[in-house]
Design a protein around this motif. Structure first.
Motif, short mmCIF file in Angstrom:
data_model
loop_
_atom_site.label_atom_id
_atom_site.label_comp_id
_atom_site.label_asym_id
_atom_site.label_seq_id
_atom_site.Cartn_x
_atom_site.Cartn_y
_atom_site.Cartn_z
N GLY A 281 -6.86 11.91 -11.26
CA GLY A 281 -5.94 11.95 -12.39
C GLY A 281 -5.23 10.65 -12.68
N PHE A 282 -5.46 9.60 -11.87
CA PHE A 282 -4.82 8.31 -12.10
C PHE A 282 -5.90 7.22 -12.15
CE2 PHE A 282 -1.50 10.95 -10.38
CZ PHE A 282 -0.37 10.58 -11.09
N PRO A 283 -6.62 7.12 -13.27
CA PRO A 283 -7.74 6.17 -13.34
C PRO A 283 -7.32 4.72 -13.18
CG PRO A 283 -7.25 7.10 -15.51
CD PRO A 283 -6.48 7.90 -14.51
N ASP A 284 -6.06 4.41 -13.51
CA ASP A 284 -5.57 3.04 -13.36
C ASP A 284 -4.80 2.85 -12.06
OD1 ASP A 284 -6.60 2.13 -15.83
OD2 ASP A 284 -4.92 3.09 -16.87
N GLY A 285 -4.82 3.87 -11.20
CA GLY A 285 -4.14 3.78 -9.92
C GLY A 285 -2.67 4.16 -10.03
N VAL A 286 -2.06 4.40 -8.89
CA VAL A 286 -0.64 4.73 -8.82
C VAL A 286 -0.12 4.23 -7.48
CG1 VAL A 286 -1.12 7.02 -7.86
CG2 VAL A 286 1.06 6.60 -8.99
N SER A 287 1.08 3.69 -7.49
CA SER A 287 1.64 3.22 -6.22
C SER A 287 2.08 4.42 -5.39
CB SER A 287 2.82 2.29 -6.47
OG SER A 287 3.96 3.03 -6.89
N GLY A 288 2.10 4.23 -4.08
CA GLY A 288 2.54 5.29 -3.21
C GLY A 288 3.98 5.68 -3.48
N ALA A 289 4.82 4.69 -3.82
CA ALA A 289 6.22 4.97 -4.11
C ALA A 289 6.37 5.84 -5.36
CB ALA A 289 7.00 3.67 -4.28
N GLN A 290 5.58 5.54 -6.40
CA GLN A 290 5.64 6.34 -7.62
C GLN A 290 5.19 7.77 -7.35
OE1 GLN A 290 3.11 3.72 -10.02
NE2 GLN A 290 4.78 3.49 -11.47
N LEU A 291 4.09 7.92 -6.65
CA LEU A 291 3.57 9.25 -6.37
C LEU A 291 4.56 10.05 -5.52
CD1 LEU A 291 1.00 10.94 -6.90
CD2 LEU A 291 0.14 10.16 -4.69
N THR A 292 5.14 9.38 -4.54
CA THR A 292 6.13 10.04 -3.68
C THR A 292 7.36 10.47 -4.47
OG1 THR A 292 5.40 8.81 -1.73
CG2 THR A 292 7.62 9.73 -1.68
N ASP A 293 7.87 9.58 -5.31
CA ASP A 293 9.07 9.89 -6.08
C ASP A 293 8.84 11.10 -6.98
OD1 ASP A 293 11.74 9.32 -7.20
OD2 ASP A 293 10.63 8.78 -9.00
N ARG A 294 7.68 11.14 -7.64
CA ARG A 294 7.39 12.26 -8.52
C ARG A 294 7.26 13.56 -7.73
NH1 ARG A 294 3.01 10.03 -12.98
NH2 ARG A 294 4.34 8.43 -13.90
N ALA A 295 6.59 13.50 -6.60
CA ALA A 295 6.42 14.71 -5.79
C ALA A 295 7.75 15.20 -5.24
CB ALA A 295 5.45 14.43 -4.64
N ARG A 296 8.61 14.28 -4.81
CA ARG A 296 9.92 14.65 -4.28
C ARG A 296 10.78 15.30 -5.36
NH1 ARG A 296 11.85 9.86 -1.59
NH2 ARG A 296 12.14 9.08 -3.70
N ARG A 297 10.78 14.71 -6.57
CA ARG A 297 11.55 15.30 -7.67
C ARG A 297 10.98 16.66 -8.06
NH1 ARG A 297 11.19 12.72 -12.34
NH2 ARG A 297 9.85 10.97 -11.83
N GLN A 298 9.67 16.78 -8.01
CA GLN A 298 9.03 18.04 -8.35
C GLN A 298 9.42 19.13 -7.36
OE1 GLN A 298 4.76 17.76 -8.37
NE2 GLN A 298 4.54 19.38 -9.90
N ALA A 299 9.40 18.80 -6.08
CA ALA A 299 9.79 19.78 -5.05
C ALA A 299 11.24 20.19 -5.23
CB ALA A 299 9.56 19.20 -3.66
N GLY A 300 12.11 19.21 -5.50
CA GLY A 300 13.51 19.52 -5.70
C GLY A 300 13.75 20.37 -6.93
N ARG A 301 12.97 20.13 -7.96
CA ARG A 301 13.13 20.92 -9.19
C ARG A 301 12.81 22.39 -8.95
NH1 ARG A 301 9.56 20.07 -14.72
NH2 ARG A 301 10.56 21.71 -15.95
#
Length: 558
Positions: A281-301
């Motif tokens: 789902g990330f053809p241009d790549g994604v940094s580990g920090a970005q992926l982590t931040d999104r997952a953490r916010r998603q879990a908190g939500r």
């Protein structure tokens, strides 16, 4: 008063070339957010960029930018790409018609889009405001402020200073670094009444001075949750890497009262990656920090609690409860547990490395030290994907990057796409059949002794930076005597519990263990800590989700 001043200078900007649509969305935004934010609207990409530049010059903050996709001269994606350079912390929303959803999906990777909204957004109470509420909440907890309030004073070649900076960076806590040798650092030390002998000094946004703080103390003072809100949960997830975050998201979203416990920072090894390019789902790549931040916010939500800087030291079975013990003597209990403790990089056992760890020798990708490598010669030890990703990232600014690989080539342990990228990077050199014999330096790394594995010949090279990626060891010693592990410490589960695939002798239930279930019913494992796991981000996230499905099955039959 400070908060009121900030609110008065914080902007939500909207741009749409249709005057009627522009007025309508500005009206809806003012109705909900006008009391706390200033709503600025523009009717072209150029005029919106001019407005952003004026806001920047005045020192105003921009929380959210909403841009229409179909605009002449400059479409919404092109505008957001330019706006990203002026206000990188602003949350970005694309307004689009149903026919343009493919363009919106592409924009997720091009401009790191936070959300896209289909027009019309009526009623705003259902389709607009919930999205904006979440984005504003995320923005308020991010490093959007131009001058972070937390200050760290330390010495450049200090292992403890490096640890504190890394902890803050990986937990997305904005801070400003001051060397103890520079005037501002000296002023801060004097103001805090510190003598400069014990470093680092951390000054919190409230003005509290912490000298050589340990992770739990630091976490508690910078706004990270460290204390559980309950004594009993449906699910305790131990470990905050991709598998743990996946478990927390799926557990909380499916109605389980879930708490995730992380000893350092969420993201695990993946969170330290500068670029993950083979994640779905990330053809241009994604940094580990970005992926982590999104997952953490998603879990908190979804309602999952996330505890940071809490070390788990034991697991106890107490009837139907699974009790998790912490290093401070406290404990929490749950119906079920998912072990997602991940792995840590193995230590390089060469003379001098232990003494210089944190002072030029680093394990994994040190987020805080990368900028200091500009224009210098960097050595990376290891031949797997993590080493390759670090090499590509550091090569952008370093004078040279040398990969030291024990094996014959990179092909045995590194993905093909990374090998191709490394071959095309002119300042990366790969030295195969080469190991580090010793590290030398007075207070910080200055030289390395390299040895050719085949000939035994040694070479002394100048080096100030060495990053080590030489395999992984599971973080499971605390489970000794409780959960079955293999000879390397990886956790056994399901059919792998015994050589013949049958349940272990102490198994008390009529059914066999589920696929990811350990020798303790209701205790599951996911991700890199599991024996025979794939050691990939995608598989770890998948196992986290699968473990939650099996938790449900276990709870239904208990």
């Amino acid at each position: 008063m400070a908060q009121a001043a900030d609110a008065a200078r914080t902007v939500i900007l909207t741009v749409d070339d249709d005057p009627g649509v522009s007025r309508a969305i500005a009206r809806d935004l003012r109705r909900r957010y006008g009391a706390e934010y200033r709503i600025v609207r523009a009717e072209s990409g150029d005029s919106a960029m001019e407005a952003l530049r004026e806001l920047k010059l005045r020192g105003d903050l921009v929380a959210v930018i909403l841009a229409d996709y179909r605009m002449p001269q400059m479409n919404g994606i092109e505008f957001l790409e330019q706006a990203l350079q002026v206000y990188p912390g602003a949350r970005r929303v694309l307004l689009t018609a149903y026919a343009d959803t493919n363009a919106a999906i592409d924009a997720i990777n091009v401009v790191d889009l936070d959300h896209y909204l289909l027009k019309p957004w009526d009623p705003p109470e259902e389709k607009l405001y919930p999205v904006l509420d979440d984005l504003l909440t995320a923005w308020r907890t991010s490093d959007y402020r131009p001058v972070p309030a937390t200050k760290v004073v330390g010495h450049r070649w200090s292992a403890r200073s490096s640890d504190v900076r890394e902890f803050l960076a990986r937990n997305q806590v904005p801070y400003r670094w001051y060397s103890s040798d520079e005037p501002e650092g000296q002023r801060l030390l004097e103001a805090a009444g510190a003598d400069g002998q014990r470093l680092p000094l951390v000054i919190t946004p409230e003005g509290t001075a912490l000298i050589e703080p340990e992770a739990p103390e630091l976490a508690a003072h910078v706004g990270l949750a460290t204390t559980p809100t309950a004594e009993f949960y449906d699910l305790v997830v131990i470990g905050g890497g991709p598998a743990g975050l996946g478990s927390a998201v799926y557990g909380a979203s499916e109605g389980l009262r879930t708490v995730l416990v992380e000893r350092s920072a969420t993201g695990g090894q993946a969170g330290q990656s500068s670029r993950i390019e083979n994640y779905l789902g990330f053809p241009d790549g994604v940094s580990g920090a970005q992926l982590t931040d999104r997952a953490r916010r998603q879990a908190g939500r979804f309602g999952a609690e996330i505890l940071t800087a809490r070390e788990v030291t034991g697991l106890e079975v107490n009837g139907a409860a699974r009790v998790v013990h912490f290093s401070d003597g406290s404990a929490i209990a749950a119906h079920s547990v998912i072990l997602a403790t991940g792995v840590s990089y193995r230590q390089l056992h060469a003379p001098g490395c232990d003494q210089l760890t944190g002072c030029g020798v680093y394990y994994g990708s040190s987020l805080t030290e990368a900028t200091s490598c500009q224009g210098q010669d960097v050595y990376i030890v290891g031949g797997a994907n993590s080493a390759g990703q670090a090499a590509m990232y550091l090569a952008r600014g370093a004078k040279s990057v040398t990969l030291l690989v024990r094996g014959e080539s990179l092909a045995a342990s590194m993905s093909y796409y990374l090998i191709q990228q490394i071959q095309e990077m002119p300042n990366i050199t790969v030295r195969t059949r080469t190991v580090v014999e010793a590290a030398h330096g007075d207070g910080h790394l200055e030289q390395l002794t390299l040895r050719d594995v085949d000939s035994g010949a040694t070479e002394l090279v100048d080096a100030q930076w060495m990053f080590v990626f030489i395999g992984a060891a599971p973080l499971t010693d605390w489970l000794d005597g409780t959960v079955l592990r293999d000879q390397h410490g990886f956790i056994l589960a399901g059919p792998d519990l015994t050589p013949d695939g049958r349940p272990p002798a102490e198994w008390e239930l009529d059914r066999p263990p589920y696929h990811l279930e350990t020798n303790i019913p209701g205790v599951f494992v996911a991700g890199d800590a599991r024996a025979q796991s794939a050691k990939r981000v995608a598989s770890a996230v998948g196992e986290g989700a699968m473990a939650v499905m099996l938790v449900h099955r276990y709870l239904e039959q208990s």
